[in-house]
Design a protein around this motif. Sequence first.
Motif, PDB file in Angstrom:
ATOM      1  N   LYS A  69       7.433   7.495  -5.180  1.00 16.33           N
ATOM      2  CA  LYS A  69       8.831   7.509  -4.751  1.00 16.33           C
ATOM      3  C   LYS A  69       9.301   6.064  -4.575  1.00 16.33           C
ATOM      4  N   PRO A  70      10.624   5.824  -4.667  1.00 15.54           N
ATOM      5  CA  PRO A  70      11.129   4.462  -4.531  1.00 15.54           C
ATOM      6  C   PRO A  70      11.006   3.935  -3.099  1.00 15.54           C
ATOM      7  N   SER A  71      10.791   2.631  -2.987  1.00 18.77           N
ATOM      8  CA  SER A  71      10.863   1.928  -1.716  1.00 18.77           C
ATOM      9  C   SER A  71      12.327   1.603  -1.427  1.00 18.77           C
ATOM     10  N   MET A  95       6.958   2.631  -4.667  1.00 20.40           N
ATOM     11  CA  MET A  95       5.866   2.284  -3.769  1.00 20.40           C
ATOM     12  C   MET A  95       4.587   2.981  -4.230  1.00 20.40           C
ATOM     13  N   HIS A  96       3.557   2.184  -4.516  1.00 25.43           N
ATOM     14  CA  HIS A  96       2.270   2.740  -4.937  1.00 25.43           C
ATOM     15  C   HIS A  96       1.326   2.743  -3.743  1.00 25.43           C
ATOM     16  N   PRO A  97       0.523   3.792  -3.565  1.00 28.32           N
ATOM     17  CA  PRO A  97      -0.350   3.862  -2.386  1.00 28.32           C
ATOM     18  C   PRO A  97      -1.404   2.766  -2.320  1.00 28.32           C
ATOM     19  N   THR A  98      -1.781   2.200  -3.465  1.00 31.00           N
ATOM     20  CA  THR A  98      -2.780   1.120  -3.501  1.00 31.00           C
ATOM     21  C   THR A  98      -2.143  -0.233  -3.781  1.00 31.00           C
ATOM     22  N   TYR A  99      -1.284  -0.308  -4.779  1.00 34.92           N
ATOM     23  CA  TYR A  99      -0.719  -1.584  -5.217  1.00 34.92           C
ATOM     24  C   TYR A  99       0.510  -1.997  -4.422  1.00 34.92           C
ATOM     25  N   GLY A 100       1.019  -1.142  -3.566  1.00 32.51           N
ATOM     26  CA  GLY A 100       2.254  -1.452  -2.858  1.00 32.51           C
ATOM     27  C   GLY A 100       3.392  -1.664  -3.834  1.00 32.51           C
ATOM     28  N   LEU A 101       4.076  -2.793  -3.718  1.00 27.84           N
ATOM     29  CA  LEU A 101       5.184  -3.132  -4.617  1.00 27.84           C
ATOM     30  C   LEU A 101       4.750  -4.047  -5.751  1.00 27.84           C
ATOM     31  N   TRP A 102       3.442  -4.304  -5.847  1.00 31.26           N
ATOM     32  CA  TRP A 102       2.945  -5.310  -6.797  1.00 31.26           C
ATOM     33  C   TRP A 102       2.350  -4.645  -8.028  1.00 31.26           C
ATOM     34  N   HIS A 103       3.218  -4.048  -8.786  1.00 31.85           N
ATOM     35  CA  HIS A 103       2.849  -3.360 -10.023  1.00 31.85           C
ATOM     36  C   HIS A 103       4.102  -3.282 -10.877  1.00 31.85           C
ATOM     37  N   ALA A 104       3.927  -2.903 -12.138  1.00 25.61           N
ATOM     38  CA  ALA A 104       5.082  -2.803 -13.040  1.00 25.61           C
ATOM     39  C   ALA A 104       4.739  -1.879 -14.194  1.00 25.61           C
ATOM     40  N   TYR A 105       5.779  -1.379 -14.826  1.00 26.59           N
ATOM     41  CA  TYR A 105       5.640  -0.571 -16.039  1.00 26.59           C
ATOM     42  C   TYR A 105       6.135  -1.414 -17.207  1.00 26.59           C
ATOM     43  N   ALA A 114       1.937  11.200  -4.389  1.00 25.28           N
ATOM     44  CA  ALA A 114       1.121  10.165  -3.752  1.00 25.28           C
ATOM     45  C   ALA A 114       1.589   9.907  -2.322  1.00 25.28           C
ATOM     46  N   ILE A 115       0.704   9.312  -1.529  1.00 22.09           N
ATOM     47  CA  ILE A 115       1.084   8.868  -0.188  1.00 22.09           C
ATOM     48  C   ILE A 115       2.224   7.861  -0.319  1.00 22.09           C
ATOM     49  N   HIS A 116       3.271   8.056   0.465  1.00 26.08           N
ATOM     50  CA  HIS A 116       4.426   7.149   0.401  1.00 26.08           C
ATOM     51  C   HIS A 116       4.471   6.347   1.693  1.00 26.08           C
ATOM     52  N   HIS A 117       4.001   5.095   1.631  1.00 25.14           N
ATOM     53  CA  HIS A 117       3.896   4.264   2.832  1.00 25.14           C
ATOM     54  C   HIS A 117       5.232   4.055   3.527  1.00 25.14           C
ATOM     55  N   ASP A 146      12.105 -10.407   0.676  1.00 21.66           N
ATOM     56  CA  ASP A 146      11.983  -9.007   1.114  1.00 21.66           C
ATOM     57  C   ASP A 146      10.747  -8.353   0.516  1.00 21.66           C
ATOM     58  N   ARG A 147      10.537  -8.560  -0.763  1.00 20.25           N
ATOM     59  CA  ARG A 147       9.369  -7.962  -1.420  1.00 20.25           C
ATOM     60  C   ARG A 147       8.071  -8.512  -0.829  1.00 20.25           C
ATOM     61  N   ASN A 148       8.037  -9.804  -0.598  1.00 25.10           N
ATOM     62  CA  ASN A 148       6.840 -10.423  -0.043  1.00 25.10           C
ATOM     63  C   ASN A 148       6.577 -10.008   1.391  1.00 25.10           C
ATOM     64  N   ALA A 149       7.594  -9.534   2.089  1.00 24.20           N
ATOM     65  CA  ALA A 149       7.426  -9.117   3.478  1.00 24.20           C
ATOM     66  C   ALA A 149       6.718  -7.775   3.608  1.00 24.20           C
ATOM     67  N   CYS A 150       6.691  -6.997   2.557  1.00 19.52           N
ATOM     68  CA  CYS A 150       6.038  -5.686   2.614  1.00 19.52           C
ATOM     69  C   CYS A 150       4.538  -5.869   2.824  1.00 19.52           C
ATOM     70  N   PRO A 151       3.940  -5.185   3.805  1.00 25.79           N
ATOM     71  CA  PRO A 151       2.520  -5.386   4.100  1.00 25.79           C
ATOM     72  C   PRO A 151       1.570  -4.621   3.187  1.00 25.79           C
TER      73      PRO A 151
END
Length: 229
Positions: free
Chosen positions: A116-118, A124-134, A152-155, A202-207
């Motif tokens: 699902k979107p952040s 938002m990926h359960p493992t990669y967070g926001l650090w992935h791409a298609y 998937a789990i949506h953080h 903002d993207r870098n602030a995501c844990p």
Amino acid sequence: MTFSRDAVEEIAAALAANGLILRGGFSFGDDEVAPAGPSGAPTRSVLLVGQAGAAPWPHFQRWLERQARDIANPLDSWSREVIGAVAQEFGARAVSPSDRPYLPFQQWAMRAEGLKPSPLGILMHPTYGLWHAYRGALLFEDELSLPEVHEAIHHCDTCVEKPCLKSCPVDAYSTEGFAYQACLAHVRGADGKACRNGGCLDRNACPYGAEYRYAADVQAFHMAAFAGA
């Protein structure tokens, strides 16, 4: 004809040679309108192709060194070349998120991986967070043997602080959406150096998925592309 799991694993291995990974897939139902496959017949199955973290970066950089200095949209060009070669080898049609007319890549991605979107719009990926791409997709006119997709789990659902909505100096992201012009003006301006050099605050602030965060030079490359530098 149905592609076996072994064939899908061979495709994954071919992509891995350039740091790319399969990002799930799905098959179209008989009542769905599907894009054309390699012969022009309707696509039966889709495999999404992308990256986790910045794994493709060294492969892309080596390719870029051999190209003309003024090549337009180099990352898109590299992605098309690499994914296109795999498509040709396995009898698929390669498509890209930047192809016109646009294909519904985000909807495909959510369907393929249950994401699902952040608040930033990035899935938002359960493992990669926001650090992935298609980077593209492979369209097959044959049925693929694919595992069932589960949500998937949506953080973001359990993230109370939402630092991704509090770190941008011009509030580019909010519950109202993305303030594109404000973001662009800031990144291009004198006060946008931190964003230009190190990526979206903002993207870098995501844990989540911090171990997959793109290095500063990778983020600077993407910000330069966004800013038209």
